[in-house]
Enzyme design. Structure first.
Site, short mmCIF file in Angstrom:
data_model
loop_
_atom_site.label_atom_id
_atom_site.label_comp_id
_atom_site.label_asym_id
_atom_site.label_seq_id
_atom_site.Cartn_x
_atom_site.Cartn_y
_atom_site.Cartn_z
N CYS A 86 -5.83 28.98 48.02
CA CYS A 86 -6.51 28.02 47.18
C CYS A 86 -6.10 26.61 47.54
O CYS A 86 -5.31 26.38 48.45
CB CYS A 86 -6.19 28.29 45.71
SG CYS A 86 -6.45 30.01 45.21
N VAL A 125 -8.88 36.29 46.46
CA VAL A 125 -8.41 37.30 47.42
C VAL A 125 -7.86 38.53 46.70
O VAL A 125 -8.11 39.66 47.09
CB VAL A 125 -7.34 36.69 48.35
CG1 VAL A 125 -6.68 37.77 49.20
CG2 VAL A 125 -7.95 35.61 49.23
N ASP A 148 -1.17 38.07 41.57
CA ASP A 148 0.18 37.60 41.83
C ASP A 148 0.42 36.26 41.13
O ASP A 148 1.56 35.89 40.86
CB ASP A 148 0.45 37.49 43.33
CG ASP A 148 -0.53 36.60 44.07
OD1 ASP A 148 -1.66 36.42 43.59
OD2 ASP A 148 -0.19 36.10 45.16
N SER A 185 -2.33 36.76 61.66
CA SER A 185 -2.14 36.04 62.92
C SER A 185 -0.75 36.26 63.47
O SER A 185 0.21 36.45 62.71
CB SER A 185 -2.37 34.53 62.68
OG SER A 185 -1.93 33.76 63.78
#
Length: 622
Positions: free
Chosen positions: A2, A53, A106, A382
């Site tokens: 965010c 998410v 979370d 990544s």
């Protein structure tokens, strides 16, 4: 993932300034395209833009506690960005303390952890995060950033409080701020190193990695809650390799949690291949489908490829080999040089950075890559930061770089950084910058921070120095690039190799173990040898690809020519016109290296665009 922003003022009623607060929130739309929120009270404006998410329906922000003060306000309110990967364990522990949860997010775990343990709760968090908590009981603002600085957080102290945001644009949307480039700020922007906490703008700072900032009516204080330390390494090689693998397995298991489509970035190098193979292994264990993987290539690059010192072969065949070996659903994103130099793309890159930073052609190529991936996935894993942590870069293994009395990456640029990055500035400014002394001073400052284990050899000490400098002065530049280019497209990129447990463990491992087989990243290769095909296990380190089409450099030279030719160019008073024209009048006979693009040709273009776009004052520089 965010975008957060806010404003604290202890001497005015911010409920009368809703429009300004809303403008600050609106600047974060790219970071949070799914929802927005603003919590407004006389002393605090707390804003949020959300990229959903986890717990898509239940994680709206800013999030308030159900418990209230005697005045009826929530005890605490949170605006949160990032991911806490151990939130399920923390949730269980908090439930045992009597906490009840309304959501699966979370975010709520972070908020209730603050209620349970106070500011010290940050030491319990595993993840990448930047957040702000306002406590109504004490009228205190707490700004927190993760240990490695994966997620950004800027702040701007005012006479009566503070402005803050995930990006500078949120702060600059408030008229209480101003944009003035300082001499140290210009040094920071062109010296290819990142001074912790410093920005190019007067009065604007970053919350340092591993730090929190506490703001009350009587002032602002910084506190460090994490740092790399010197611990004797007592594990033998076999145990060390096993521990690295154990950590990697746990990290990927945690970072695969998502309620939206997830993928990996796959180049076919060791780092991205390890992440991808482990991700698919995790998916297989849980009955998941094939992991989507994406790699990047340039039009004509593979067909016309010629071996070069840092790259023996193009990435494509290696990425395909790993995808076939692991069983992923693989795609290649093909980029065109014309798109990379397109004014709209370069404008998007500038707006993503907000500051006059840049890493050559990597910026537009990553932006375009992430934009293409975002059409299919919301979260990507990544391999970023493995080279810093495990010792993969050329400059770790080049004697002249290791022995140089400067930052290791400065020793391999081809010519001295100060002369490259100031070549187009006029003489008076070059003298005022005194970049050689600035870099030397920053190098000495960084070296003084390095924790050492007594009794290690001089060589081990020097390699620990290099390891520390890479993690604290080089890696932040790449993490910033990854964050800005990905979030500009609404894509969350997770970096498993930045898990602080892994960083701490590998940092404490002797260099002799990190290179026990005579190669770079020996520990990582050994820990993942059962996951990868032999071709990738034996592949030499190759950097993220740069375009080798001279048309790119020709286009950049044309842009520099336009800057010099325009009498209204804001950077013009700082430039050596003759030096610029001498360069632009030369024909381009070879593609420039990445360092040449970063330090030489793109520096004045980047600065000129930034100063004009953000109406930056040059202050005492003129």
């Amino acid at each position: 993932m965010c975008g957060i922003t806010g404003w604290v003022d202890f001497h005015r009623d911010l409920t009368q300034h809703r429009e300004t607060a809303e403008r600050m929130v609106a600047t974060m739309a790219c970071r949070g395209p799914d929802a927005e929120g603003l919590w407004l009270r006389p002393r605090i404006a707390l804003g949020h833009r959300r990229l959903a998410v986890i717990d898509i329906s239940g994680g709206q922000q800013p999030m308030s506690t159900t418990e209230t003060t005697s005045a009826g306000d929530p005890i605490a309110v949170l605006s949160y960005s990032g991911e806490v990967y151990n939130f399920t364990e923390l949730r269980t522990e908090l439930a045992a303390h009597g906490h009840r949860f309304r959501t699966r997010s979370d975010t709520e775990v972070v908020l209730r952890a603050y209620l349970q343990w106070g500011p010290g709760f940050v030491e319990r968090l595993n993840g990448m995060f930047a957040f702000a908590i306002w406590d109504n009981r004490t009228e205190e603002l707490l700004l927190v950033r993760d240990r490695l600085g994966v997620k950004p957080l800027f702040y701007y102290p005012t006479p009566d409080g503070v402005l803050f945001g995930s990006e500078p644009k949120a702060i600059l949307a408030n008229p209480a701020s101003s944009a003035e480039l300082t001499l140290d700020g210009l040094r920071d922007a062109i010296s290819l190193l990142r001074v912790p906490g410093q920005t190019p703008l007067r009065g604007m700072y970053e919350v340092k990695p591993g730090h929190l900032v506490r703001v009350r009516g009587n002032g602002l204080v910084q506190q460090r809650y994490w740092a790399l330390t010197a611990r004797p390494h007592t594990d033998d090689l076999r145990t060390t390799v096993g521990r690295v693998r154990e950590l990697l397995d746990d990290i990927i298991d945690r970072q695969m949690i998502s309620d939206v489509p997830l993928c990996t970035l796959l180049s076919g190098g060791l780092d991205s291949s390890v992440i991808t193979a482990l991700a698919q292994h995790t998916a297989n264990k849980t009955g998941g489908s094939k992991v989507r993987t994406f790699s990047v290539d340039f039009v004509g690059y593979t067909d016309s490829f010629e071996p070069e010192p840092l790259r023996e072969a193009p990435d494509g065949p290696y990425a395909a080999a790993l995808a076939a070996h692991a069983g992923t659903d693989h795609s290649t994103i093909l980029l065109d040089n014309a798109d990379m130099v397109h004014p709209d793309v370069r404008e998007k890159v500038l707006r993503a950075w907000d500051l006059p930073y840049g890493i050559g052609d990597h910026d537009p190529s990553l932006y375009l890559l992430f934009k293409a991936i975002r059409a299919h996935s919301t979260v990507a894993l990544s391999g970023e930061s493995a080279d810093e942590v495990f010792g993969g870069y050329l400059w770790y293994h080049e004697p002249r770089a290791v022995q140089a009395d400067t930052f290791p990456w400065h020793a391999v640029t081809g010519s001295p950084v100060p002369s490259m990055s100031t070549r187009f500035f006029h003489r008076d400014l070059v003298e005022a910058l005194n970049l050689p002394e600035y870099i030397a001073d920053q190098y000495r400052t960084a070296l003084a921070e390095v924790p050492h284990v007594p009794g290690r050899s001089d060589f081990e000490r020097r390699m620990r120095n290099a390891n520390y400098l890479n993690i604290t002065r080089w890696m932040p530049q790449l993490l910033d690039r990854k964050d800005r280019m990905s979030m500009a497209t609404g894509l969350e990129v997770r970096v498993p190799f930045c898990d602080h447990r892994l960083v701490e463990y590998v940092f404490g491992t002797p260099w002799s173990m990190k290179t026990f087989d005579g190669r770079e990243k020996s520990l990582l290769r050994a820990a993942a040898q059962d996951l990868l095909p032999e071709s990738i296990l034996q592949r030499r380190k190759a950097p993220y690809p740069s375009t080798t089409d001279t048309a790119y450099d020709e286009a950049i030279n044309q842009e520099l020519g336009k800057v010099v030719a325009d009498p209204n160019s804001p950077l013009l008073p700082l430039l050596d016109i003759d030096a610029c024209l001498e360069h632009t009048n030369r024909s381009v006979t070879r593609p420039l290296s990445l360092f040449e693009r970063i330090l030489l040709t793109e520096t004045p273009i980047r600065l000129n665009s930034w100063i004009g776009t953000y109406d930056v004052s040059l202050g005492q520089l003129i």
